[in-house]
Enzyme design. Structure first.
Site, mmCIF file in Angstrom:
data_model
loop_
_atom_site.group_PDB
_atom_site.id
_atom_site.type_symbol
_atom_site.label_atom_id
_atom_site.label_comp_id
_atom_site.label_asym_id
_atom_site.label_seq_id
_atom_site.Cartn_x
_atom_site.Cartn_y
_atom_site.Cartn_z
ATOM 1 N N THR A 199 0.875 -1.180 0.000
ATOM 2 C CA THR A 199 0.000 0.000 0.000
ATOM 3 C C THR A 199 0.907 1.224 0.000
ATOM 4 O OG1 THR A 199 -1.642 -1.177 1.308
ATOM 5 C CG2 THR A 199 -1.830 1.227 1.231
ATOM 6 N N LYS A 210 -7.702 1.405 -3.030
ATOM 7 C CA LYS A 210 -7.314 0.968 -1.684
ATOM 8 C C LYS A 210 -7.456 2.120 -0.672
ATOM 9 C CE LYS A 210 -5.095 -1.230 1.653
ATOM 10 N NZ LYS A 210 -5.654 -2.348 2.372
ATOM 11 N N LYS A 214 -1.404 5.346 8.620
ATOM 12 C CA LYS A 214 -0.641 5.405 7.362
ATOM 13 C C LYS A 214 -1.591 5.540 6.169
ATOM 14 C CE LYS A 214 1.650 2.405 4.098
ATOM 15 N NZ LYS A 214 2.065 1.068 3.717
HETATM 16 P P1 NAD Z 1 5.909 -5.882 7.304
HETATM 17 O O1 NAD Z 1 6.645 -4.743 7.909
HETATM 18 O O2 NAD Z 1 5.581 -7.062 8.143
HETATM 19 O O3 NAD Z 1 6.697 -6.418 6.003
HETATM 20 C C1 NAD Z 1 7.448 -5.603 5.153
HETATM 21 C C2 NAD Z 1 8.733 -6.353 4.855
HETATM 22 O O4 NAD Z 1 9.509 -5.611 3.904
HETATM 23 C C3 NAD Z 1 9.622 -6.531 6.100
HETATM 24 O O5 NAD Z 1 9.886 -7.910 6.287
HETATM 25 C C4 NAD Z 1 10.884 -5.750 5.757
HETATM 26 O O6 NAD Z 1 12.067 -6.308 6.294
HETATM 27 C C5 NAD Z 1 10.872 -5.798 4.236
HETATM 28 N N1 NAD Z 1 11.683 -4.771 3.616
HETATM 29 C C6 NAD Z 1 11.806 -3.457 3.953
HETATM 30 N N2 NAD Z 1 12.662 -2.848 3.128
HETATM 31 C C7 NAD Z 1 13.092 -3.780 2.248
HETATM 32 C C8 NAD Z 1 13.993 -3.760 1.150
HETATM 33 N N3 NAD Z 1 14.622 -2.634 0.779
HETATM 34 N N4 NAD Z 1 14.199 -4.922 0.470
HETATM 35 C C9 NAD Z 1 13.577 -6.060 0.833
HETATM 36 N N5 NAD Z 1 12.720 -6.144 1.878
HETATM 37 C C10 NAD Z 1 12.475 -5.013 2.566
HETATM 38 O O7 NAD Z 1 4.582 -5.248 6.687
HETATM 39 P P2 NAD Z 1 3.261 -6.033 6.212
HETATM 40 O O8 NAD Z 1 2.269 -6.031 7.315
HETATM 41 O O9 NAD Z 1 3.676 -7.303 5.547
HETATM 42 O O10 NAD Z 1 2.710 -4.995 5.117
HETATM 43 C C11 NAD Z 1 3.288 -4.901 3.832
HETATM 44 C C12 NAD Z 1 2.442 -3.945 3.004
HETATM 45 O O11 NAD Z 1 1.098 -4.442 2.962
HETATM 46 C C13 NAD Z 1 2.349 -2.524 3.590
HETATM 47 O O12 NAD Z 1 2.399 -1.616 2.523
HETATM 48 C C14 NAD Z 1 0.997 -2.514 4.300
HETATM 49 O O13 NAD Z 1 0.437 -1.221 4.369
HETATM 50 C C15 NAD Z 1 0.191 -3.423 3.392
HETATM 51 N N6 NAD Z 1 -0.941 -4.098 4.050
HETATM 52 C C16 NAD Z 1 -0.792 -4.653 5.286
HETATM 53 C C17 NAD Z 1 -1.897 -5.278 5.879
HETATM 54 C C18 NAD Z 1 -1.766 -5.902 7.236
HETATM 55 O O14 NAD Z 1 -2.807 -6.221 7.829
HETATM 56 N N7 NAD Z 1 -0.565 -6.115 7.762
HETATM 57 C C19 NAD Z 1 -3.126 -5.339 5.206
HETATM 58 C C20 NAD Z 1 -3.233 -4.811 3.921
HETATM 59 C C21 NAD Z 1 -2.127 -4.176 3.351
#
Ligand code: NAD
Length: 290
Positions: free
Chosen positions: A87, A162, A237
């Site tokens: 997102t 979204k 966010k």
């Molecule tokens: P998260 O923080 O658990 O996962 C993100 C991952 O990206 C982490 O493991 C981090 O180490 C990795 N990362 C960061 N920088 C990086 C790089 N340069 N190279 C490789 N990996 C890198 O977050 P999440 O909960 O998995 O969410 C991910 C996305 O999904 C976000 O944009 C969030 O807004 C969206 N989202 C989350 C949810 C939820 O319920 N968690 C629901 C819908 C959408």
């Protein structure tokens, strides 16, 4: 199909595992060491992207997406598909899509709804932006990771859908919590309140599917001491992204603005950080009108 998957956190991890379980050859990369069932780990984003038919990213924000895109786009073969499921702001989504298209790739922005539960169960909803061809390439993978995928329009349309959806969610959750707190003060039983509203014109996903009152309605984070679920800071966010987009598009969104300010206060000045976004209910309960 050979798939690269970058960003294997709470969402990306189970999504990648589902693709591997379905028989795809998945190569992953994350900044932190992770172990995902069936996924071979690469040493860098570029290595995970090189020689793949499709590369999927699931990253925290637009700035990180731009940095990762700069690294992986030159490593990808022309004609392959780049699907970003993070997102992010509409501008980053459009800029990265243009960069990818200029390099001969098929870009799709495809943020998701459904949370960690949906990512694990393979029941996410994907809202996608990009060309018809790009969407067609990504759709079989959406079918594995989710239960529904809507092609919303050109690049950025997925992110637009979204943030509009989540602006509604933030606003309706606040409204639902306010109404429960008022009902409490009026001496109305919470179960009766749910029984009436969930089948009347005040119903919403926030009330019916994710009721913020413990012990009432279906199981939700309220029944687990407001542990997320969907954390208040993630809602903040998404609300900020909605206001950034509203600013850029000159759209009047007074309730979106108010919801953003309230979640900001809750997360940054009160005890909302680390709580589910439905913990607005105990917050309102503790307060008086003044
Ligand atoms: P998260 O923080 O658990 O996962 C993100 C991952 O990206 C982490 O493991 C981090 O180490 C990795 N990362 C960061 N920088 C990086 C790089 N340069 N190279 C490789 N990996 C890198 O977050 P999440 O909960 O998995 O969410 C991910 C996305 O999904 C976000 O944009 C969030 O807004 C969206 N989202 C989350 C949810 C939820 O319920 N968690 C629901 C819908 C959408």
């Amino acid at each position: 199909m050979k798939i690269g998957f970058i960003g294997l956190g709470n969402m990306g991890g189970p999504m990648a595992a589902n693709l591997a379980r379905a028989g795809h050859e998945v190569t992953g990369f994350d900044m932190v060491p992770v172990d995902i069932d069936g996924v071979t780990m690469a040493a860098s984003g570029a290595e995970a992207a090189m020689g793949r038919d499709v590369v999927i990213t699931m990253l925290p924000n637009g700035q990180i997406l731009r940095a990762v895109a700069n690294e992986i786009i030159p490593a990808m073969d022309a004609g392959t598909t780049f699907v970003d499921c993070s997102t992010v702001d509409v501008e980053s989504a459009r800029d990265v899509a243009k960069q990818a298209a200029d390099a001969g790739l098929l870009p799709v922005d495809a943020p998701v709804s459904g949370g960690v539960g949906g990512a694990t169960a393979g029941t996410l909803t994907f809202m996608a932006g990009g060309s018809v061809d790009a969407f067609a390439k990504a759709e079989p993978l959406f079918d594995i990771m989710g239960q529904k995928a809507v092609h919303c329009g050109d690049s950025g349309a997925g992110q637009a859908a979204k943030i509009c959806n989540n602006m509604i969610l933030g606003i309706t959750m606040i409204g639902t919590c306010e109404a429960f707190a008022l009902a409490d003060k009026l001496g109305l039983d919470r179960q009766k309140m749910f029984d009436v509203v969930s089948t009347s014109s005040g119903y919403s996903w926030s009330m019916n599917a994710y009721c913020p009152a413990p012990g009432v309605g279906p199981q939700s984070p309220a029944d687990n001491d407001y542990k997320p679920g969907f954390a208040a800071e993630l809602m903040l966010k998404d609300l900020r992204l909605s206001q950034q987009a509203a600013e850029a598009a000159d759209a009047d969104t007074p309730l979106g603005q108010a919801a953003t300010a309230l979640y900001q206060q809750f997360v940054e000045s009160e005890d909302g950080r680390g709580m589910d976004f439905s913990a607005m209910l105990p917050r309102f309960e503790k307060r008086s009108r003044s």
